[in-house]
Design a protein around this motif. Structure first.
Motif, short mmCIF file in Angstrom:
data_model
loop_
_atom_site.label_atom_id
_atom_site.label_comp_id
_atom_site.label_asym_id
_atom_site.label_seq_id
_atom_site.Cartn_x
_atom_site.Cartn_y
_atom_site.Cartn_z
N LYS A 1 0.86 -1.18 0.00
CA LYS A 1 0.00 0.00 0.00
C LYS A 1 0.90 1.23 0.00
N SER A 2 0.42 2.34 0.52
CA SER A 2 1.18 3.58 0.46
C SER A 2 2.39 3.58 1.38
N GLU B 1 -3.63 2.19 4.95
CA GLU B 1 -2.62 2.33 3.91
C GLU B 1 -1.23 1.89 4.38
#
Length: 93
Positions: A36-37, A79
């Motif tokens: 994810k981020s 995230e």
């Protein structure tokens, strides 16, 4: 405690211009789909093993990373990914 910068931006963030002030890198390979981020990776050498203490340590890093920001929910907990890499399967985890 800022340990890194955002490496991956979603299509929506790129359209909104989120990547302009802090350029990221888009991962196009299949492995990029699982991340994810924000990613925290714990790598264990072939001679080492993964213990429950390692799990709690990495989990604590994620909590600190998410909470040590200027604004509330600046880093969305959804995230963040935690990745553990080791040679042996952790039997007691």
């Amino acid at each position: 405690m800022r340990v890194g910068k955002k490496l991956y931006y979603t299509d929506k963030e790129e359209k909104d211009g989120a990547g302009e002030d802090c350029p990221g890198i888009r991962l196009e390979k299949n492995i990029g789909r699982i991340f994810k981020s924000y990613n925290i990776i714990e790598y264990k050498s072939p001679e080492d093993y993964l213990s429950i203490n390692d799990f709690y340590k990495v989990y604590a890093y994620a909590c600190l990373y998410q909470s040590d920001t200027d604004r509330v929910m600046e880093v969305d907990p959804e995230e963040i990914t935690l990745t553990f890499v080791c040679m042996r399967y952790p039997r007691k985890l």
